[in-house]
Design a protein around this motif. Structure first.
Motif, PDB file in Angstrom:
ATOM      1  N   MET A 103       0.841  -1.195   0.000  1.00 51.67           N
ATOM      2  CA  MET A 103       0.000   0.000   0.000  1.00 51.67           C
ATOM      3  C   MET A 103       0.875   1.245   0.000  1.00 51.67           C
ATOM      4  O   MET A 103       1.879   1.293   0.680  1.00 51.67           O
ATOM      5  CB  MET A 103      -0.918  -0.013   1.228  1.00 51.67           C
ATOM      6  N   THR A 104       0.443   2.241  -0.750  1.00 51.00           N
ATOM      7  CA  THR A 104       1.210   3.478  -0.825  1.00 51.00           C
ATOM      8  C   THR A 104       0.921   4.366   0.368  1.00 51.00           C
ATOM      9  O   THR A 104      -0.227   4.619   0.687  1.00 51.00           O
ATOM     10  CB  THR A 104       0.848   4.249  -2.105  1.00 51.00           C
ATOM     11  N   THR A 105       1.960   4.837   1.007  1.00 52.78           N
ATOM     12  CA  THR A 105       1.799   5.848   2.046  1.00 52.78           C
ATOM     13  C   THR A 105       2.865   6.906   1.829  1.00 52.78           C
ATOM     14  O   THR A 105       3.902   6.637   1.236  1.00 52.78           O
ATOM     15  CB  THR A 105       1.953   5.251   3.459  1.00 52.78           C
TER      16      THR A 105
ATOM     17  N   LYS B   4       5.004  -0.917  -2.133  1.00 49.20           N
ATOM     18  CA  LYS B   4       5.192  -2.357  -1.939  1.00 49.20           C
ATOM     19  C   LYS B   4       5.252  -3.031  -3.299  1.00 49.20           C
ATOM     20  O   LYS B   4       4.372  -2.843  -4.148  1.00 49.20           O
ATOM     21  CB  LYS B   4       4.044  -2.940  -1.112  1.00 49.20           C
TER      22      LYS B   4
ATOM     23  N   TYR C 144       0.819 -10.487  -2.175  1.00 46.74           N
ATOM     24  CA  TYR C 144       0.612  -9.429  -3.161  1.00 46.74           C
ATOM     25  C   TYR C 144      -0.536  -8.490  -2.798  1.00 46.74           C
ATOM     26  O   TYR C 144      -0.738  -7.482  -3.470  1.00 46.74           O
ATOM     27  CB  TYR C 144       0.443  -9.980  -4.573  1.00 46.74           C
ATOM     28  N   ARG C 145      -1.255  -8.771  -1.724  1.00 47.47           N
ATOM     29  CA  ARG C 145      -2.316  -7.869  -1.293  1.00 47.47           C
ATOM     30  C   ARG C 145      -1.727  -6.486  -0.996  1.00 47.47           C
ATOM     31  O   ARG C 145      -0.688  -6.361  -0.358  1.00 47.47           O
ATOM     32  CB  ARG C 145      -2.997  -8.425  -0.046  1.00 47.47           C
ATOM     33  N   ASN C 146      -2.392  -5.442  -1.473  1.00 48.14           N
ATOM     34  CA  ASN C 146      -1.972  -4.041  -1.259  1.00 48.14           C
ATOM     35  C   ASN C 146      -0.658  -3.696  -1.953  1.00 48.14           C
ATOM     36  O   ASN C 146      -0.027  -2.692  -1.617  1.00 48.14           O
ATOM     37  CB  ASN C 146      -1.855  -3.725   0.236  1.00 48.14           C
ATOM     38  N   SER C 147      -0.230  -4.501  -2.916  1.00 41.58           N
ATOM     39  CA  SER C 147       1.002  -4.188  -3.647  1.00 41.58           C
ATOM     40  C   SER C 147       0.748  -3.083  -4.665  1.00 41.58           C
ATOM     41  O   SER C 147      -0.311  -3.026  -5.288  1.00 41.58           O
ATOM     42  CB  SER C 147       1.530  -5.432  -4.371  1.00 41.58           C
ATOM     43  N   ASN C 148       1.729  -2.221  -4.828  1.00 40.40           N
ATOM     44  CA  ASN C 148       1.660  -1.168  -5.849  1.00 40.40           C
ATOM     45  C   ASN C 148       2.230  -1.642  -7.173  1.00 40.40           C
ATOM     46  O   ASN C 148       1.876  -1.126  -8.232  1.00 40.40           O
ATOM     47  CB  ASN C 148       2.428   0.063  -5.383  1.00 40.40           C
TER      48      ASN C 148
ATOM     49  N   LEU D 172      -6.703  -7.269  -8.215  1.00 43.23           N
ATOM     50  CA  LEU D 172      -6.302  -5.880  -7.970  1.00 43.23           C
ATOM     51  C   LEU D 172      -6.650  -4.926  -9.111  1.00 43.23           C
ATOM     52  O   LEU D 172      -6.425  -3.729  -8.999  1.00 43.23           O
ATOM     53  CB  LEU D 172      -4.793  -5.823  -7.697  1.00 43.23           C
TER      54      LEU D 172
ATOM     55  N   ASP E 133      -5.028  -1.186 -10.739  1.00 44.90           N
ATOM     56  CA  ASP E 133      -4.337  -0.375  -9.741  1.00 44.90           C
ATOM     57  C   ASP E 133      -2.872  -0.771  -9.592  1.00 44.90           C
ATOM     58  O   ASP E 133      -2.049   0.042  -9.178  1.00 44.90           O
ATOM     59  CB  ASP E 133      -5.021  -0.511  -8.372  1.00 44.90           C
TER      60      ASP E 133
END
Length: 208
Positions: A1-3, A12, A80-84, A112, A115
């Protein structure tokens, strides 16, 4: 996830592909500029960090290296969940490994959507004489699924830096585009909310 923390973009990235295609070798070449001739087997998953500065933007990559053995495939969504971004690796001398990349692309797009930024790496180009995956086929497939294709060799250190750099640039662009879209949507919502009370007061006046 992007922060974004203190002006730093955190992305990620996940490495996916069959066992023995060279995922770990690519990662170690990129992070530590090292290469080990012995086969490195990844059990489940590990991750390494890389800090970059691109066009004045500070970026931190968390790169997850996953196991390629079939028995670990079911664990894929956990990593791979929340991967960019995802790097899908195949061995140019192993046609089956390219088929597995296609399966991963389908799964990632299903889970996904658009995204996630995808790049496909045809690894082990130092074994070009043993190639079984036609380059034209691989590049055409990448274009069809909206991914970039790179030819790499962890052993010879070819294409590795370019692959990660291009992936990072695309993730940064995607994040900024989405941020602008979010601001635009928020602005439209505020306008609607501002108008709502005026309509209500008008109607109440008619009722009186």
């Amino acid at each position: 996830m992007t922060t974004v923390q203190s002006g730093t973009h955190n992305f990620k990235v996940v490495l996916l592909g069959e066992g023995c295609v060279g995922k770990t070798s690519l990662l170690l070449r990129y992070i530590e500029d090292k290469y080990n001739d012995k086969h490195l087997t990844t059990l489940q998953a590990t991750f390494l960090n890389k800090k970059l500065n691109i066009n004045g933007k500070r970026i931190n990559l968390s790169i997850w290296d996953t196991a390629g053995q079939e028995k670990f495939h079911a664990l894929g969504p956990i990593y791979y969940r929340n991967s960019n971004g995802a790097i899908l690796v195949y061995d140019i001398t192993d046609e089956d490994s390219f088929g597995k990349v296609k399966n991963w692309v389908k799964e990632l797009r299903k889970m996904l959507g658009s995204d996630i930024v995808l790049v496909i790496a045809g690894n082990k180009i130092d074994l070009e004489q043993d190639r079984t995956v036609p380059l034209e086929e691989a590049e055409s497939y990448a274009v069809m699924v909206g991914a970039r294709h790179f030819n790499t060799s962890a052993k010879m250190n070819q294409g590795v830096e370019e692959l990660f750099l291009e992936l990072t640039r695309e993730m940064t662009e995607r994040f900024e585009q989405n941020s602008q879209a979010d601001v635009s949507r928020t602005s439209r919502v505020l306008v609607v909310e501002d108008e709502a009370p005026q309509q209500s007061s008008c109607c109440s006046g008619i009722r009186n």
